[in-house]
Write a protein that holds these residues in place. Structure first.
Motif, PDB file in Angstrom:
ATOM      1  N   LEU A  11       0.828  -1.202   0.000  1.00  0.00           N
ATOM      2  CA  LEU A  11       0.000   0.000   0.000  1.00  0.00           C
ATOM      3  C   LEU A  11       0.869   1.261   0.000  1.00  0.00           C
ATOM      4  O   LEU A  11       0.633   2.192  -0.778  1.00  0.00           O
ATOM      5  N   ILE A  12       1.878   1.293   0.845  1.00  0.00           N
ATOM      6  CA  ILE A  12       2.760   2.454   0.931  1.00  0.00           C
ATOM      7  C   ILE A  12       3.591   2.596  -0.336  1.00  0.00           C
ATOM      8  O   ILE A  12       3.788   3.710  -0.853  1.00  0.00           O
ATOM      9  N   SER A  15       1.446   4.085  -3.054  1.00  0.00           N
ATOM     10  CA  SER A  15       1.191   5.494  -2.783  1.00  0.00           C
ATOM     11  C   SER A  15       2.440   6.333  -3.057  1.00  0.00           C
ATOM     12  O   SER A  15       2.359   7.437  -3.606  1.00  0.00           O
ATOM     13  N   HIS A  16       3.594   5.824  -2.684  1.00  0.00           N
ATOM     14  CA  HIS A  16       4.842   6.557  -2.904  1.00  0.00           C
ATOM     15  C   HIS A  16       5.151   6.702  -4.386  1.00  0.00           C
ATOM     16  O   HIS A  16       5.608   7.765  -4.831  1.00  0.00           O
ATOM     17  N   ALA A  17       4.889   5.656  -5.157  1.00  0.00           N
ATOM     18  CA  ALA A  17       5.105   5.742  -6.603  1.00  0.00           C
ATOM     19  C   ALA A  17       4.217   6.812  -7.221  1.00  0.00           C
ATOM     20  O   ALA A  17       4.643   7.577  -8.103  1.00  0.00           O
ATOM     21  N   ALA A  18       2.966   6.881  -6.756  1.00  0.00           N
ATOM     22  CA  ALA A  18       2.054   7.920  -7.247  1.00  0.00           C
ATOM     23  C   ALA A  18       2.528   9.301  -6.818  1.00  0.00           C
ATOM     24  O   ALA A  18       2.421  10.280  -7.568  1.00  0.00           O
ATOM     25  N   MET A  19       3.078   9.400  -5.608  1.00  0.00           N
ATOM     26  CA  MET A  19       3.558  10.683  -5.096  1.00  0.00           C
ATOM     27  C   MET A  19       4.673  11.243  -5.967  1.00  0.00           C
ATOM     28  O   MET A  19       4.720  12.447  -6.249  1.00  0.00           O
ATOM     29  N   ILE A  20       5.578  10.400  -6.420  1.00  0.00           N
ATOM     30  CA  ILE A  20       6.695  10.871  -7.244  1.00  0.00           C
ATOM     31  C   ILE A  20       6.176  11.532  -8.519  1.00  0.00           C
ATOM     32  O   ILE A  20       6.613  12.634  -8.892  1.00  0.00           O
ATOM     33  N   SER A 154       8.042   4.484   6.611  1.00  0.00           N
ATOM     34  CA  SER A 154       7.973   5.063   5.263  1.00  0.00           C
ATOM     35  C   SER A 154       6.886   6.117   5.095  1.00  0.00           C
ATOM     36  O   SER A 154       6.816   6.761   4.055  1.00  0.00           O
ATOM     37  N   THR A 155       6.009   6.280   6.082  1.00  0.00           N
ATOM     38  CA  THR A 155       5.056   7.398   6.031  1.00  0.00           C
ATOM     39  C   THR A 155       5.729   8.611   6.655  1.00  0.00           C
ATOM     40  O   THR A 155       6.373   8.510   7.700  1.00  0.00           O
ATOM     41  N   VAL A 156       5.581   9.777   6.009  1.00  0.00           N
ATOM     42  CA  VAL A 156       6.358  10.950   6.425  1.00  0.00           C
ATOM     43  C   VAL A 156       5.649  11.815   7.448  1.00  0.00           C
ATOM     44  O   VAL A 156       6.262  12.701   8.048  1.00  0.00           O
ATOM     45  N   GLY A 157       4.353  11.586   7.655  1.00  0.00           N
ATOM     46  CA  GLY A 157       3.649  12.421   8.613  1.00  0.00           C
ATOM     47  C   GLY A 157       2.176  12.079   8.705  1.00  0.00           C
ATOM     48  O   GLY A 157       1.638  11.318   7.899  1.00  0.00           O
TER      49      GLY A 157
END
Length: 233
Positions: A11-12, A15-20, A154-157
């Motif tokens: 899941l993370i 989400s991180h790939a989409a964030m980039i 791996s979640t930043v906040g």
């Protein structure tokens, strides 16, 4: 439903790939997409989207050129931090939730949203997909996954709107994590929204980065160095 380590990591990672990709769009295009979303919202929520986008464009979108002592070019700019969790106490207004989501998204982060009203959360995702937001830039997660996600390095906040007890619980969980410190963005007044409604609220969701280009090397070869307070991919 219990979320095992593999499911949470997948899941993370998604989400991180989409964030980039989302972060690469830039503030102006992200604000344009989110303002399209605002057209589907009630008046007060739409106004909150406009407010957060305008503030991000004013305070976070500009690049600042800082000439270096040896002739290199240094550019200071703001970037998304990574994968943010957005959650609230039950009964929080839609304007508060929309404010949290907009601030996180317009600054280039992806969002894992955990709300008591999962139908409302799913409706937000559908609305953003309708205005061609990138897939997986916002993902609905169940309450059973929240603790695991908050404790994951791996979640930043976490952006939270609710009471003091809820904020303290999240603070304790974040303090127990290994690795880099995570950001906790808290709004305790779900009615007047003094934090979410502040002009610089968006700055809690960004990191500053520096891009250096040096063209003073022998033969005119250019070297590029990019520094920031977090690795976004």
């Amino acid at each position: 439903m219990q979320h095992n380590v593999t499911t949470v990591q997948r899941l993370i990672d998604t989400s991180h790939a989409a964030m980039i990709l989302w972060n690469q769009l830039g503030f102006e295009l992200r604000a344009e997409i989110l303002r399209g979303w605002a057209q589907q919202l009630p008046l007060k929520s739409a106004a909150m989207v406009q407010f957060q986008c305008a503030n991000a464009l004013k305070y976070a979108a500009k690049h600042v050129l800082m000439p270096g002592p040896t002739g290199e070019s240094n550019t200071l700019y703001c970037s998304g931090r990574g994968v943010f969790i957005v959650t609230t106490q039950e009964g929080i207004t839609e304007e508060a939730i929309v404010g949290q989501l907009t601030a996180a998204l317009v600054c280039g982060n992806s969002v894992l949203v955990c709300l008591a009203d999962t139908q409302y959360a799913e409706r937000i995702v559908a609305q953003l997909e309708h205005v061609e937001s990138l897939a997986n830039v916002i993902t609905v997660v169940s309450g059973s996954a929240l603790d695991t996600l908050v404790q994951h390095s791996s979640t930043v906040g976490v952006a939270y709107c609710g009471d003091v007890q809820g904020a303290q619980q999240l603070a304790r969980q974040l303090a127990q994590r290994e690795g880099l410190l995570a950001q906790l963005v808290v709004e305790l007044d779900g009615i007047t929204l003094p934090i979410i409604g502040s002009q610089r609220y968006c700055l809690r969701f960004i990191t500053e980065r520096t891009r250096t280009i040096n063209i003073t090397a022998v033969g005119g070869n250019a070297t590029l160095l990019e520094l920031g307070s977090g690795d976004i991919g």
